[in-house]
Write a protein that holds these residues in place. Structure first.
Motif, PDB file in Angstrom:
ATOM      1  N   GLN A 114       0.829  -1.213   0.000  1.00  0.00           N
ATOM      2  CA  GLN A 114       0.000   0.000   0.000  1.00  0.00           C
ATOM      3  C   GLN A 114       0.858   1.255   0.000  1.00  0.00           C
ATOM      4  OE1 GLN A 114      -2.297  -1.015   3.454  1.00  0.00           O
ATOM      5  NE2 GLN A 114      -4.127  -1.468   2.262  1.00  0.00           N
ATOM      6  N   VAL A 115       1.881   1.264   0.862  1.00  0.00           N
ATOM      7  CA  VAL A 115       2.757   2.449   0.917  1.00  0.00           C
ATOM      8  C   VAL A 115       3.427   2.653  -0.439  1.00  0.00           C
ATOM      9  CG1 VAL A 115       4.809   3.459   1.959  1.00  0.00           C
ATOM     10  CG2 VAL A 115       3.159   2.277   3.393  1.00  0.00           C
ATOM     11  N   ALA A 116       3.903   1.561  -1.040  1.00  0.00           N
ATOM     12  CA  ALA A 116       4.555   1.668  -2.348  1.00  0.00           C
ATOM     13  C   ALA A 116       3.587   2.210  -3.393  1.00  0.00           C
ATOM     14  CB  ALA A 116       5.095   0.305  -2.775  1.00  0.00           C
ATOM     15  N   SER A 117       2.321   1.765  -3.344  1.00  0.00           N
ATOM     16  CA  SER A 117       1.325   2.250  -4.302  1.00  0.00           C
ATOM     17  C   SER A 117       1.117   3.746  -4.145  1.00  0.00           C
ATOM     18  CB  SER A 117      -0.035   1.566  -4.087  1.00  0.00           C
ATOM     19  OG  SER A 117       0.096   0.181  -4.001  1.00  0.00           O
ATOM     20  N   VAL A 118       0.948   4.186  -2.888  1.00  0.00           N
ATOM     21  CA  VAL A 118       0.702   5.606  -2.633  1.00  0.00           C
ATOM     22  C   VAL A 118       1.900   6.428  -3.079  1.00  0.00           C
ATOM     23  CG1 VAL A 118       0.269   7.351  -0.861  1.00  0.00           C
ATOM     24  CG2 VAL A 118      -0.852   5.134  -0.713  1.00  0.00           C
TER      25      VAL A 118
ATOM     26  N   SER B 141       3.364  14.723  -8.684  1.00  0.00           N
ATOM     27  CA  SER B 141       2.269  14.061  -9.367  1.00  0.00           C
ATOM     28  C   SER B 141       0.955  14.587  -8.824  1.00  0.00           C
ATOM     29  CB  SER B 141       2.346  12.558  -9.162  1.00  0.00           C
ATOM     30  OG  SER B 141       1.185  11.955  -9.669  1.00  0.00           O
ATOM     31  N   ILE B 142       0.087  15.055  -9.720  1.00  0.00           N
ATOM     32  CA  ILE B 142      -1.171  15.621  -9.254  1.00  0.00           C
ATOM     33  C   ILE B 142      -2.343  14.894  -9.888  1.00  0.00           C
ATOM     34  CG2 ILE B 142      -0.313  17.913  -8.698  1.00  0.00           C
ATOM     35  CD1 ILE B 142      -1.143  18.772 -11.504  1.00  0.00           C
ATOM     36  N   GLN B 143      -2.087  13.669 -10.360  1.00  0.00           N
ATOM     37  CA  GLN B 143      -3.122  12.915 -11.046  1.00  0.00           C
ATOM     38  C   GLN B 143      -4.251  12.525 -10.090  1.00  0.00           C
ATOM     39  OE1 GLN B 143      -1.389   9.686 -13.135  1.00  0.00           O
ATOM     40  NE2 GLN B 143      -3.283   9.032 -14.077  1.00  0.00           N
ATOM     41  N   ILE B 144      -5.489  12.878 -10.455  1.00  0.00           N
ATOM     42  CA  ILE B 144      -6.628  12.551  -9.596  1.00  0.00           C
ATOM     43  C   ILE B 144      -6.844  11.049  -9.557  1.00  0.00           C
ATOM     44  CG2 ILE B 144      -9.117  12.831  -9.282  1.00  0.00           C
ATOM     45  CD1 ILE B 144      -8.877  15.471 -10.797  1.00  0.00           C
ATOM     46  N   PHE B 145      -6.650  10.427 -10.697  1.00  0.00           N
ATOM     47  CA  PHE B 145      -6.963   9.023 -10.830  1.00  0.00           C
ATOM     48  C   PHE B 145      -5.763   8.261 -11.375  1.00  0.00           C
ATOM     49  CE2 PHE B 145      -9.654   5.476 -11.619  1.00  0.00           C
ATOM     50  CZ  PHE B 145     -10.666   5.656 -10.706  1.00  0.00           C
ATOM     51  N   PRO B 146      -4.889   7.761 -10.510  1.00  0.00           N
ATOM     52  CA  PRO B 146      -3.671   7.087 -11.000  1.00  0.00           C
ATOM     53  C   PRO B 146      -3.997   5.730 -11.619  1.00  0.00           C
ATOM     54  CG  PRO B 146      -3.654   7.247  -8.589  1.00  0.00           C
ATOM     55  CD  PRO B 146      -4.977   7.740  -9.049  1.00  0.00           C
ATOM     56  N   THR B 147      -4.355   5.755 -12.905  1.00  0.00           N
ATOM     57  CA  THR B 147      -4.840   4.545 -13.570  1.00  0.00           C
ATOM     58  C   THR B 147      -3.784   3.454 -13.664  1.00  0.00           C
ATOM     59  OG1 THR B 147      -4.297   5.662 -15.618  1.00  0.00           O
ATOM     60  CG2 THR B 147      -6.573   5.685 -14.968  1.00  0.00           C
ATOM     61  N   MET B 148      -2.520   3.891 -13.882  1.00  0.00           N
ATOM     62  CA  MET B 148      -1.451   2.899 -14.019  1.00  0.00           C
ATOM     63  C   MET B 148      -1.286   2.099 -12.730  1.00  0.00           C
ATOM     64  SD  MET B 148       0.901   1.932 -16.260  1.00  0.00           S
ATOM     65  CE  MET B 148       1.842   3.051 -17.267  1.00  0.00           C
ATOM     66  N   ILE B 149      -1.270   2.798 -11.582  1.00  0.00           N
ATOM     67  CA  ILE B 149      -1.122   2.111 -10.295  1.00  0.00           C
ATOM     68  C   ILE B 149      -2.329   1.197 -10.045  1.00  0.00           C
ATOM     69  CG2 ILE B 149      -0.733   2.433  -7.815  1.00  0.00           C
ATOM     70  CD1 ILE B 149       1.395   3.754  -9.387  1.00  0.00           C
ATOM     71  N   SER B 157      -3.779  -8.977  -8.300  1.00  0.00           N
ATOM     72  CA  SER B 157      -4.981  -9.400  -7.573  1.00  0.00           C
ATOM     73  C   SER B 157      -5.171  -8.731  -6.220  1.00  0.00           C
ATOM     74  CB  SER B 157      -5.053 -10.930  -7.446  1.00  0.00           C
ATOM     75  OG  SER B 157      -3.796 -11.484  -7.180  1.00  0.00           O
ATOM     76  N   SER B 158      -5.156  -7.393  -6.249  1.00  0.00           N
ATOM     77  CA  SER B 158      -5.517  -6.639  -5.058  1.00  0.00           C
ATOM     78  C   SER B 158      -7.022  -6.778  -4.846  1.00  0.00           C
ATOM     79  CB  SER B 158      -5.167  -5.159  -5.254  1.00  0.00           C
ATOM     80  OG  SER B 158      -5.860  -4.364  -4.332  1.00  0.00           O
ATOM     81  N   THR B 159      -7.459  -6.832  -3.576  1.00  0.00           N
ATOM     82  CA  THR B 159      -8.896  -6.953  -3.331  1.00  0.00           C
ATOM     83  C   THR B 159      -9.592  -5.606  -3.522  1.00  0.00           C
ATOM     84  OG1 THR B 159      -8.414  -6.668  -0.996  1.00  0.00           O
ATOM     85  CG2 THR B 159      -8.780  -8.910  -1.759  1.00  0.00           C
ATOM     86  N   ALA B 160      -8.837  -4.521  -3.401  1.00  0.00           N
ATOM     87  CA  ALA B 160      -9.422  -3.191  -3.590  1.00  0.00           C
ATOM     88  C   ALA B 160      -8.389  -2.281  -4.240  1.00  0.00           C
ATOM     89  CB  ALA B 160      -9.868  -2.614  -2.257  1.00  0.00           C
ATOM     90  N   PRO B 161      -8.274  -2.367  -5.595  1.00  0.00           N
ATOM     91  CA  PRO B 161      -7.187  -1.642  -6.280  1.00  0.00           C
ATOM     92  C   PRO B 161      -7.195  -0.138  -6.019  1.00  0.00           C
ATOM     93  CG  PRO B 161      -8.393  -3.056  -7.809  1.00  0.00           C
ATOM     94  CD  PRO B 161      -9.113  -3.123  -6.513  1.00  0.00           C
ATOM     95  N   PHE B 162      -8.383   0.435  -5.771  1.00  0.00           N
ATOM     96  CA  PHE B 162      -8.448   1.888  -5.652  1.00  0.00           C
ATOM     97  C   PHE B 162      -8.614   2.392  -4.222  1.00  0.00           C
ATOM     98  CE2 PHE B 162      -9.565   1.296 -10.168  1.00  0.00           C
ATOM     99  CZ  PHE B 162      -8.536   2.057 -10.698  1.00  0.00           C
ATOM    100  N   GLU B 163      -8.460   1.504  -3.239  1.00  0.00           N
ATOM    101  CA  GLU B 163      -8.659   1.965  -1.861  1.00  0.00           C
ATOM    102  C   GLU B 163      -7.560   2.940  -1.415  1.00  0.00           C
ATOM    103  OE1 GLU B 163      -8.396  -1.046   1.131  1.00  0.00           O
ATOM    104  OE2 GLU B 163      -6.357  -1.627   0.588  1.00  0.00           O
ATOM    105  N   ILE B 164      -6.479   2.986  -2.189  1.00  0.00           N
ATOM    106  CA  ILE B 164      -5.384   3.874  -1.829  1.00  0.00           C
ATOM    107  C   ILE B 164      -5.627   5.316  -2.263  1.00  0.00           C
ATOM    108  CG2 ILE B 164      -3.541   2.150  -1.827  1.00  0.00           C
ATOM    109  CD1 ILE B 164      -3.179   3.498  -4.855  1.00  0.00           C
ATOM    110  N   LEU B 165      -6.717   5.559  -3.031  1.00  0.00           N
ATOM    111  CA  LEU B 165      -6.933   6.897  -3.596  1.00  0.00           C
ATOM    112  C   LEU B 165      -6.858   8.053  -2.594  1.00  0.00           C
ATOM    113  CD1 LEU B 165      -9.603   6.477  -6.427  1.00  0.00           C
ATOM    114  CD2 LEU B 165      -7.211   7.131  -6.621  1.00  0.00           C
TER     115      LEU B 165
END
Lengths: 171, 194
Positions: A114-118, B141-149, B157-165
């Motif tokens: 998670q930290v790496a992603s952020v 980086s000021i991207q609202i929606f980091p699509t690549m990440i 296989s993350s259970t919640a790919p966008f929970e880091i937003l």
């Protein structure tokens, strides 16, 4: 958070409808660009992931992590992401390769993942952007640019750990 | 990049020789090549989907709308840029495209903005305060929606790919603020000493 993605897509579609955008044509063309991006990054990613996997297999990455871990532990920083923090401002592809390595070893939903992603989402390839923009106008004396830009990168690293701890509650 | 690639491989092989892990190294080469293509294929769907959605947004004029909304804020940051100048327009479009993650669109606007700032600065080889401000903005980086990440997390296989937003937003906003404040304070120091 569960609704963010569907609502985001729906709002884009609504804006498109209001502005009379040919929705599907635009989508197809955009998706084509996405595929083009993928083709463009593919050779870089293959080369760098192989290099990083070799580095990982040789034990060099682990040694760097172990070397830095006392400091990282004191700061509450996951040691697995230290190599990525160091490579991030220099090479976008290289840090992506390290990011996938962290996902593979620890999982994307682990604290380190998670930290790496952020971190990856809140920083840019600082040196590359600096070189491209100043290079385009042949400016050589860049004054305090790097001090400010690298301080921002450092802040992002600290904030990545803090926000994952406080918001996602892991670590 | 060339040096980096060479260095990574040479360090890996030398290290592998020292630790006598030839089998591991060979395995790394084979799985690395295999994994990277699997990865690219797994993330292809997501990446194409988001590029498509963002294209609809861009064609719907979202880039322009955000750019207009941002212009007054940006004008405060760039002190030698006039309200109706080309420079401010390019800067706004660059920031707006970056927010939407349209990197391919952001760079040309950014280069035009840089060109205008360079002209305003008398075409010297020394960066002006505004140029520094602009480049620092583009190294954050000021991207609202980091699509690549998101696509990458999905691929593993993350259970919640966008929970880091939310974390990404807070962290990148703080980093940007710190970068801009430092850039600004350096200008002030210089002014005082003049």
């Amino acid at each position: 958070m569960d609704y963010f993605v569907p609502i985001f897509i729906a709002s884009v579609v609504v804006v498109g409808l209001i502005r009379k955008v040919p929705l599907f044509d635009a989508f197809v063309e955009g998706a084509k660009k996405g595929f083009q991006i993928l083709l463009n990054i593919a050779p870089t990613i293959v080369g760098l992931i192989v290099a990083v996997d070799m580095l990982k297999a040789s034990g060099a990455i682990d040694m760097l992590c172990d070397f830095i871990s006392p400091l990282a532990d004191t700061l509450g920083f996951p040691k697995e992401i230290v190599p990525m923090v160091l490579l991030r401002p220099v090479s976008g592809g290289g840090s992506t390769a390290l990011l996938t390595n962290i996902y593979k070893d620890c999982g994307p939903d682990s604290f380190a993942g998670q930290v790496a992603s952020v971190l990856a989402g809140s920083t840019e390839t600082t040196f590359y952007a600096t070189a491209v923009y100043y290079g385009s106008v042949k400016v050589k004396k860049i004054r305090h640019t790097l001090v400010a830009a690298l301080s921002a990168d450092f802040t992002a690293a600290v904030m990545a750990v803090l926000t994952v701890r406080l918001i996602l509650g892991s670590g | 990049m060339n040096i980096l690639f060479g260095a990574l491989i040479i360090i890996a092989v030398v290290f592998g020789l020292v630790t006598q892990n030839g089998a591991g190294l060979t395995q790394g080469v084979i799985t690395g090549a295999e994994d990277s293509i699997n990865l690219l294929l797994t993330m292809a769907g997501m990446l194409m989907l988001w590029s498509g959605i963002m294209e609809i947004a861009a064609r719907g004029g979202v880039t322009k709308m955000i750019g207009k909304a941002l212009a007054p804020i940006l004008q405060r940051l760039f002190k030698n840029v006039n309200k109706n100048s080309k420079a401010l327009e390019y800067i706004s479009m660059n920031v707006s495209a970056n927010l939407l993650g349209l990197g391919n669109a952001a760079t040309p606007f950014g280069l035009s903005a840089m060109n205008q700032l360079h002209r305003l600065g008398g075409e010297s080889d020394r960066a002006t305060d505004d140029m520094v401000m602009f480049v620092v903005m583009n190294t954050a980086s000021i991207q609202i929606f980091p699509t690549m990440i998101g696509s990458l997390r999905q691929a593993y296989s993350s259970t919640a790919p966008f929970e880091i937003l939310p974390c990404v937003w807070i962290s990148s906003a703080t980093a940007l603020a710190v970068g801009l404040i430092i850039a600004k304070s350096f200008c002030n120091i210089k002014q005082r000493s003049d």
